[in-house]
Design a protein around this motif. Structure first.
Motif, PDB file in Angstrom:
ATOM      1  N   THR A   1      -4.141  14.037  -2.300  1.00 14.89           N
ATOM      2  CA  THR A   1      -3.653  12.863  -1.587  1.00 14.89           C
ATOM      3  C   THR A   1      -3.977  11.635  -2.428  1.00 14.89           C
ATOM      4  O   THR A   1      -5.061  11.536  -2.998  1.00 14.89           O
ATOM      5  CB  THR A   1      -4.305  12.737  -0.205  1.00 14.89           C
ATOM      6  OG1 THR A   1      -4.039  13.915   0.558  1.00 14.89           O
ATOM      7  CG2 THR A   1      -3.759  11.524   0.551  1.00 14.89           C
TER       8      THR A   1
ATOM      9  N   VAL B   1      -3.647   7.223  -2.720  1.00 11.94           N
ATOM     10  CA  VAL B   1      -3.371   5.914  -2.125  1.00 11.94           C
ATOM     11  C   VAL B   1      -3.540   4.873  -3.221  1.00 11.94           C
ATOM     12  O   VAL B   1      -4.502   4.920  -3.989  1.00 11.94           O
ATOM     13  CB  VAL B   1      -4.305   5.605  -0.936  1.00 11.94           C
ATOM     14  CG1 VAL B   1      -4.050   4.195  -0.420  1.00 11.94           C
ATOM     15  CG2 VAL B   1      -4.110   6.612   0.181  1.00 11.94           C
TER      16      VAL B   1
ATOM     17  N   ARG C   1       1.247   5.514  -0.423  1.00  9.08           N
ATOM     18  CA  ARG C   1       0.547   6.785  -0.234  1.00  9.08           C
ATOM     19  C   ARG C   1       1.390   7.906  -0.804  1.00  9.08           C
ATOM     20  O   ARG C   1       2.620   7.898  -0.715  1.00  9.08           O
ATOM     21  CB  ARG C   1       0.283   7.047   1.247  1.00  9.08           C
ATOM     22  CG  ARG C   1      -0.344   8.419   1.534  1.00  9.08           C
ATOM     23  CD  ARG C   1      -0.517   8.630   3.025  1.00  9.08           C
ATOM     24  NE  ARG C   1       0.765   8.592   3.718  1.00  9.08           N
ATOM     25  CZ  ARG C   1       0.894   8.555   5.048  1.00  9.08           C
ATOM     26  NH1 ARG C   1      -0.187   8.519   5.803  1.00  9.08           N
ATOM     27  NH2 ARG C   1       2.090   8.529   5.610  1.00  9.08           N
TER      28      ARG C   1
ATOM     29  N   LEU D   1       0.853  -1.181   0.000  1.00 10.88           N
ATOM     30  CA  LEU D   1       0.000   0.000   0.000  1.00 10.88           C
ATOM     31  C   LEU D   1       0.888   1.230   0.000  1.00 10.88           C
ATOM     32  O   LEU D   1       1.710   1.419   0.906  1.00 10.88           O
ATOM     33  CB  LEU D   1      -0.920   0.002   1.220  1.00 10.88           C
ATOM     34  CG  LEU D   1      -1.988   1.108   1.236  1.00 10.88           C
ATOM     35  CD1 LEU D   1      -3.016   0.853   0.137  1.00 10.88           C
ATOM     36  CD2 LEU D   1      -2.681   1.183   2.593  1.00 10.88           C
TER      37      LEU D   1
END
Length: 317
Positions: free
Chosen positions: A299, A301, A286, A284
Motif C-alpha cells: 500500500t 500513500v 493512494r 493526497l
C-alpha cells in the motif's frame, strides 16, 4: 500511424533497468555509510524520486540481514542532480529480536535529498491469511470483480508516448528514449501523455523486464522505485477545472510504503491509484499494489504539492 509493438522498446527498458541496478550497488565508505551514483536520467537535470526511495531501502536492508522490510516512510527534502554522487547514512534506531528500525539520510554535496524511516521484521514462517482481493486481476472462482484485461493486450507507456506529437523537447520523447526501468502497461494514458480529467481510480500493470535474482531486499527496493510512478499524475487527473488551468506542475512532499508480503517483481503486478483529497494546493494519492493472483502486496500513500503552472515540461512522478 499505428504505434509500434511494445517489444520494440524492450532494449531501452532493459538499459534503464541496468542503470538502476548499478545505482543500487552501494559502495561502503564507513560504518553504515554508503556512496552511490544515479541511473541515467529520465527527467533531465534531476533525480527521479523513486530511485532515492530504492536506494534508501537498499541501504537500510544492508544493515538488517535476515529481516524482511515492513515499511518505508520518506520525506523528499530537495531535488538532486544525476551528475553528483549520493552519500547515504544509516542510523540504527532500534535493534530487537524480532524487529528493527533504521533512519536513512541521502545527502548530495552536503544537502539532504531525502530523509526516511524504515522498519523491518524477522523473517518467520507464519500463516498468510489474505482477505479476498478488492480487485481481481486474474480469473478465479466466481470470476473477476473488475476485469483489467491482460497486460499483454494493453498499450505500453512508450506506445502512449508515440501517440503524442513529438516536437523538439517534447516530454513524450523521454518516455521512449529513457523509459522507466520497469515494463508498464495501462489502458488509459496519464495526463501528460494525453489523458483527460477524470474521477475514480486508474490502474496500470508493471513488472521488471527480466529476472534479477532471488534477493527479497532487491525486489522490495525495486518495488519501492516503481511505486513512485503516476501518483502525482492521479492527483492532476482529478484536479478541479483542469481543462481551464491547463498543464499542472508540482512535486512530491513525502511517500509512505507498507509491504504486506514479499514480492517477486519480475512477475506482473497491478498498481491501482486514486486521489483521496485535492485541496489547498496539495493532493493526497493512494495506491494498492497486487500480484497476479489479486493478493495485496503493498500500500502506498503520497502527499504532493500542486501548482497550476508548469516550470519543467514532463514532470510526472
Amino acid at each position: 500511424m499505428s504505434p509500434p509493438a511494445g517489444s520494440l522498446h524492450e532494449p531501452a527498458v532493459l538499459g534503464s533497468l541496468d542503470g538502476l541496478l548499478q545505482a543500487l550497488e552501494l559502495d561502503p565508505v564507513g560504518d553504515d555509510r554508503f556512496r552511490a551514483g544515479s541511473a541515467p536520467g529520465q527527467f533531465p537535470g534531476r533525480i527521479f524520486g523513486g530511485q532515492l526511495l530504492a536506494q534508501a531501502l537498499a541501504a537500510a536492508s544492508a544493515t538488517t540481514p535476515g529481516m524482511t522490510v515492513q515499511s518505508l516512510h520518506a520525506a523528499f527534502v530537495e531535488a538532486g542532480v544525476p551528475e553528483q554522487p549520493i552519500d547515504i547514512e544509516v542510523e540504527r534506531v532500534r535493534d530487537g529480536r524480532s524487529s528493527a528500525t533504521r533512519r536513512v539520510t541521502l545527502v548530495q554535496s552536503g544537502r539532504p535529498l531525502l530523509e526516511a524511516l524504515a522498519t523491518f521484521r524477522a523473517s518467520t514462517a507464519t500463516a498468510d491469511v489474505a482477505a479476498p482481493p478488492a480487485v481481481a486481476v486474474a480469473a478465479g472462482p466466481g470470476g473477476p470483480i473488475v476485469d483489467l484485461g491482460r497486460p499483454e493486450d494493453l498499450p505500453s507507456i512508450q506506445e502512449w508516448a508515440h501517440r503524442i506529437p513529438a516536437g523538439p523537447g517534447a516530454a513524450s520523447r523521454s518516455w521512449i528514449e529513457r523509459p522507466p526501468a520497469v515494463e508498464i502497461r495501462m489502458g488509459e494514458p496519464p495526463t501528460f501523455l494525453g489523458g483527460v480529467p477524470a474521477q475514480g481510480s486508474r490502474s496500470h500493470w508493471m513488472r521488471l523486464p527480466r529476472a534479477v535474482g532471488d534477493s527479497p531486499a532487491l525486489h522490495a527496493a525495486l518495488l519501492a522505485y516503481a511505486s513512485d510512478y503516476f501518483l502525482m499524475d492521479i492527483v492532476f487527473r482529478s484536479y478541479p477545472d483542469l481543462a481551464a488551468v491547463g498543464r499542472l506542475g508540482g512535486f512530491s512532499l513525502d511517500h509512505a510504503l507498507w509491504l504486506h508480503r514479499p514480492c517477486r517483481f519480475d512477475r506482473w503486478h497491478v498498481h491501482t491509484q486514486d486521489a483521496l483529497a485535492v485541496s489547498g494546493g496539495r493532493g493526497l494519492a493512494r495506491g494498492t499494489i497486487r500480484d497476479e493472483n489479486g493478493q495485496l502486496v503493498a500500500t502506498v500513500v503520497q502527499d504532493v504539492l500542486v501548482r497550476p503552472a508548469v516550470t519543467q515540461e514532463g514532470r510526472a512522478s
